[in-house]
Design a protein around this motif. Structure first.
Motif, short mmCIF file in Angstrom:
data_model
loop_
_atom_site.label_atom_id
_atom_site.label_comp_id
_atom_site.label_asym_id
_atom_site.label_seq_id
_atom_site.Cartn_x
_atom_site.Cartn_y
_atom_site.Cartn_z
N ALA A 71 0.82 -1.22 0.00
CA ALA A 71 0.00 0.00 0.00
C ALA A 71 0.85 1.26 0.00
CB ALA A 71 -0.93 0.00 1.21
N LEU A 72 1.79 1.35 0.91
CA LEU A 72 2.55 2.58 1.07
C LEU A 72 3.56 2.80 -0.05
CD1 LEU A 72 3.14 2.41 4.95
CD2 LEU A 72 1.40 3.71 3.71
N GLU A 73 4.19 1.72 -0.50
CA GLU A 73 5.14 1.86 -1.59
C GLU A 73 4.43 2.14 -2.92
OE1 GLU A 73 8.64 1.64 -1.98
OE2 GLU A 73 8.61 1.98 0.20
N THR A 74 3.20 1.66 -3.04
CA THR A 74 2.45 1.86 -4.29
C THR A 74 1.76 3.22 -4.34
OG1 THR A 74 2.06 -0.52 -4.45
CG2 THR A 74 0.65 0.91 -5.80
N PHE A 75 1.10 3.60 -3.24
CA PHE A 75 0.27 4.81 -3.27
C PHE A 75 0.84 5.97 -2.46
CE2 PHE A 75 -2.59 1.14 -3.80
CZ PHE A 75 -3.11 1.44 -5.06
N GLY A 76 1.94 5.75 -1.80
CA GLY A 76 2.59 6.83 -1.09
C GLY A 76 2.41 6.77 0.40
N TYR A 77 3.34 7.38 1.10
CA TYR A 77 3.32 7.39 2.57
C TYR A 77 2.55 8.60 3.06
CZ TYR A 77 6.88 3.72 2.51
OH TYR A 77 7.56 2.52 2.31
N ASN A 78 1.25 8.46 3.15
CA ASN A 78 0.41 9.54 3.69
C ASN A 78 -0.73 8.94 4.52
OD1 ASN A 78 -2.21 9.38 2.00
ND2 ASN A 78 -0.60 9.34 0.42
N VAL A 81 -3.70 6.88 2.81
CA VAL A 81 -3.32 5.53 2.36
C VAL A 81 -3.19 4.61 3.56
CG1 VAL A 81 -1.54 4.15 1.23
CG2 VAL A 81 -2.14 6.39 0.31
N CYS A 84 -6.69 3.69 4.79
CA CYS A 84 -7.34 2.72 3.90
C CYS A 84 -6.72 1.33 4.04
CB CYS A 84 -7.22 3.21 2.45
SG CYS A 84 -8.19 4.69 2.09
N MET A 85 -5.41 1.32 4.23
CA MET A 85 -4.74 0.03 4.40
C MET A 85 -5.21 -0.68 5.68
SD MET A 85 -0.85 -0.85 5.41
CE MET A 85 -1.44 -0.85 7.09
#
Length: 329
Positions: A71-78, A81, A84-85
């Motif tokens: 999740a974080l590597e794909t959509f960013g560390y915010n 995200v 949602c994860m």
């Protein structure tokens, strides 16, 4: 306020946390203090619970790392995200029956989120933290207190209470004594509840044991207590005293003196048969009240036969701390 007390679980938690954090710091791990958190989360009341705790937290943590990476590597560390994860992560671990590991897995996930860069070094760091934290918890939790003396004490208390109950029944049958308040019945029920709980905990402290001999013993005594509670109204509400009451009183007196670790159930069942034979030889009741009294006494000895039958079918306790196997009445 409750009495200030430091139990052995508290001591193990403190010792385990200190050991975990010292080891993690020695190896210069990032977030080394988290090793103590992982240890604290796995300290349980029994060995089986501790092993299960480590299992659930380990599985949940690996799943958490996988979710965080994807999740974080794909959509960013915010935060969005991350939220949602977690929304998907929680139902996943619930489905896999490892929801108890959510807090420990969250510790790992927050490390990854805080670094904002999932690298091999970070992955190895988290693996090391889990190994130290969970491993320390397992090692510390392999020591559990010995319940043997306490279980033996409960056993002796139950036998003494049963003996007292039988003596009170005998007194009533001989003298019509109605001063007994029945407190031994309540005490026996309370002790049996505590004893069964402790015996079950003892099972949980043996990884390969599926049942506890003491638990079976106290369960058997509990079934006997149900019979005692059921028959007391029959024997304490006799309309009149009849000749047969002395026979039953003699039996109860001997029974009261023999509530001990010895296989005497069969012998006492034979004695009950003799009592029944004596009943048959006695003259028929002269009044309705005497007939009711005889009927109650006969029902009582039938119930006591069931009481003894429960004990006779019990296999007993094979324990070195007791001189004999507990297979008596």
């Amino acid at each position: 306020m409750k009495k200030f007390k430091i139990g052995y679980r508290t001591v193990k938690t403190a010792v385990g946390a200190a050991i975990a954090i010292a080891i993690a710091h020695y190896f210069d791990l990032q977030y080394f203090s988290s090793a103590a958190i992982l240890t604290i989360l796995c300290i349980q009341t029994t060995k089986k619970k501790s092993v299960h705790a480590v299992y659930t937290r380990l599985i949940a943590s690996f799943i958490g790392m996988a979710f965080a990476y994807l999740a974080l590597e794909t959509f960013g560390y915010n935060p969005i995200v991350l939220g949602c994860m977690i929304l998907i992560f929680i139902p996943t671990i619930v489905t896999l029956n490892v929801a108890a590991g959510f807090v420990s897995s969250s510790v790992i996930i927050m490390h990854i989120y805080g670094e904002a860069n999932f690298t091999l070094d970070l992955f190895l760091n988290e693996i090391a933290l889990m190994a130290i934290g969970f491993g320390t918890a397992l090692a510390v939790n392999m020591y559990m207190g010995d319940f043997q003396k306490e279980l033996d004490r409960y056993l002796d208390e139950i036998e003494n209470l049963y003996s007292s109950i039988f003596k009170e029944i005998e007194k009533y049958l001989r003298n019509g004594d109605t001063t007994w308040d029945g407190k031994e019945i309540i005490e026996a029920a309370n002790i049996l509840e505590k004893a069964k709980s402790l015996a079950f905990k003892d099972v949980e402290n043996h990884l390969t044991r599926k049942q506890n001999e003491y638990y079976l013993y106290f369960d058997m005594r509990e079934k006997q207590l149900e019979i005692i509670e059921r028959v007391l109204p029959k024997i304490t509400t006799l309309p009149v005293m009849v000749q047969q009451a002395e026979l039953v009183a003699d039996f109860m007196e001997e029974l009261a003196e023999n509530v001990h670790p010895g296989n005497t159930a069969k012998r006492f069942r034979n004695k009950l048969e003799m009592v029944k034979e004596e009943f048959a030889k006695m003259p028929l009741p002269e009044s309705h009240e005497k007939f009711l009294a005889m009927a109650s006494l006969y029902q009582f000895i039938e119930e006591m036969d069931q009481y003894l039958m429960i004990k006779q079918s019990y296999k007993g306790i094979k324990n070195k701390s007791r001189k004999k196997a507990i297979t008596g009445k």
